[in-house]
Design an enzyme around this catalytic site. Structure first.
Site, mmCIF file in Angstrom:
data_model
loop_
_atom_site.group_PDB
_atom_site.id
_atom_site.type_symbol
_atom_site.label_atom_id
_atom_site.label_comp_id
_atom_site.label_asym_id
_atom_site.label_seq_id
_atom_site.Cartn_x
_atom_site.Cartn_y
_atom_site.Cartn_z
ATOM 1 N N TYR A 1 0.779 -1.340 -0.027
ATOM 2 C CA TYR A 1 0.083 -0.022 -0.027
ATOM 3 C C TYR A 1 0.758 1.217 0.184
ATOM 4 O O TYR A 1 0.460 2.196 -0.412
ATOM 5 C CB TYR A 1 -0.812 0.021 1.128
ATOM 6 C CG TYR A 1 -2.182 -0.595 1.029
ATOM 7 C CD1 TYR A 1 -2.714 -1.238 -0.092
ATOM 8 C CD2 TYR A 1 -3.356 -0.568 1.787
ATOM 9 C CE1 TYR A 1 -3.891 -1.858 -0.554
ATOM 10 C CE2 TYR A 1 -4.445 -1.176 1.702
ATOM 11 C CZ TYR A 1 -4.828 -1.793 0.327
ATOM 12 O OH TYR A 1 -5.953 -2.180 0.274
ATOM 13 N N LYS B 1 6.428 -14.040 5.282
ATOM 14 C CA LYS B 1 7.184 -14.611 4.162
ATOM 15 C C LYS B 1 8.220 -14.390 4.375
ATOM 16 O O LYS B 1 9.261 -14.162 3.788
ATOM 17 C CB LYS B 1 6.788 -14.097 2.943
ATOM 18 C CG LYS B 1 7.417 -15.326 1.715
ATOM 19 C CD LYS B 1 6.712 -16.741 1.812
ATOM 20 C CE LYS B 1 7.231 -17.241 0.471
ATOM 21 N NZ LYS B 1 7.103 -18.743 0.734
#
Length: 381
Positions: free
Chosen positions: A138, A208
């Site tokens: 974002y 991740k």
């Protein structure tokens, strides 16, 4: 939040089906307040503009008055918005979130009895996702392949930073995503506080970090450090899972998770998959909250659905359940619970809008407005 008995709530009707679901939302919420508090608590609805309707009326996709209304009133609610194509604001939803620094996207996911699901045991899915709302993609920065900027950035990486594993530097686009200690800590703190306040057993950090060791790996490390420093001894379990393994685990053992804290892109995947497991995004609520300032915007999580706009077929459940979150945020839990129970009753009897009713064994398809009337009838009985 300590709310007065009369609260002004700015609302954006939204584009497409927004014109049909927002009036139903107002009607159901007003009925719930009357039922729960007999007129002692009420909402004054104040329309503000954004999206395609706003652009057509005044040439502005997101007027400053709209942001000011949300800023002044602290809370608000919105329908789905069309985002301009080909330039201007990249995303109206993102713009609103960043303007008010609404750093936590909160997405509860639960199953309603009677709603058809693609999984065998949807009742085991009961989670709340805290998705970081201002960083990661974002706040991502990109340079398009073939531009001077991309070439300059590529040279910087290869010549100044010594990066040697870009396979095709001449034809690559580039992207950078920021992840900060402060952004991570405030999100994880909000998730842990929510879990403690709602007596939930665990918070899972999804990341991740095995590949992106300093951004997503940093999110994990900073999250654990925050939990130990501020919540050590609270009894809550903090754990972490690699994002791809988590997506698999939600199908195999969803009961192992209660509150999820994750970065922006992971949260996008996760919240949509979980919504599909309990019947679809049509019954998935959402809120964007800054727990430090108190600002919050509650929203329908689906799109504008232009193919059915104007046909009185749209499912208002996502917006209604977001309104339930808003009522809970105000501390008006009795009204919130009455809407939830009315929806549980309707779905258990097979009464729903067409998108859900067509898959129910004894489905009774209702129009948008008729579904709202059914919920009000259930509340009054």
């Amino acid at each position: 939040m300590v709310a007065p008995d009369c609260v002004t709530v700015p609302y954006i009707t939204g584009d497409g089906v927004g014109a049909e679901i927002m009036p139903v939302c107002h009607k159901v919420v007003n009925a719930a307040l009357q039922k729960a508090y007999n007129g002692k608590k009420q909402i004054v609805w104040r329309e503000v503009m954004a999206g395609e309707r706003s652009f057509k009326q005044n040439g502005n996709w997101l007027p400053e008055e709209t942001s000011e209304a949300f800023r002044d009133c602290l809370i608000g609610i919105k329908g789905p918005l069309t985002t301009p194509v080909g330039g201007g604001i990249r995303s109206l939803n993102v713009a609103l979130r960043q303007t008010l620094d609404l750093y936590a996207c909160v997405r509860p996911v639960r199953w309603f009895n009677g709603v058809e699901s693609p999984v065998k045991e949807p009742w085991k899915v009961n989670m709340v996702v805290f998705r970081e709302n201002t960083e990661d993609i974002y706040a991502g920065i990109e340079w398009k392949q073939g531009t001077p900027e991309a070439a300059k950035f590529g040279r910087f990486l290869t010549e100044e930073m010594g990066v040697g594993n870009i396979r095709f530097p001449e034809s690559s686009s580039y992207g950078v995503k920021p992840v900060s200690v402060e952004g991570t800590e405030r999100l994880v703190r909000a998730a842990i506080r929510y879990a403690l306040e709602h007596h939930l057993p665990s918070v899972t950090l999804v990341h991740k970090g095995n590949i992106m060791k300093y951004t997503e790996g940093g999110f994990k490390e900073w999250g654990y450090a925050l939990a130990e420093r501020e919540f050590g001894g609270s009894g809550i379990v903090i754990k972490d899972v690699i994002a791809d393994a988590f997506l698999q685990n939600t199908l195999l053992k969803p009961e192992a998770y209660s509150v999820i804290a994750t970065l922006n892109l992971n949260g996008d995947y996760i919240s949509d998959q979980l919504a599909a497991m309990v019947g679809g995004i049509g019954i998935a609520p959402g809120a964007n909250i800054n727990y430090l300032t108190g600002h919050a915007i509650f929203e329908a999580t689906h799109g504008t659905a232009p193919d059915i706009a104007g046909t009185n077929q749209a499912n208002p459940s996502s917006l209604l359940l977001s309104a339930v979150m808003m009522l809970e945020y105000l501390g008006w839990t009795e009204a919130a619970l009455s809407i939830t129970r009315a929806m549980e009753s309707a779905f258990s009897e097979g009464k729903a809008t067409t998108d859900l009713a067509r898959y129910m064994s004894k489905g009774q398809p209702l129009t948008t407005s008729a579904f709202g009337d059914e919920l009000i009838s259930n509340m009054m009985n």
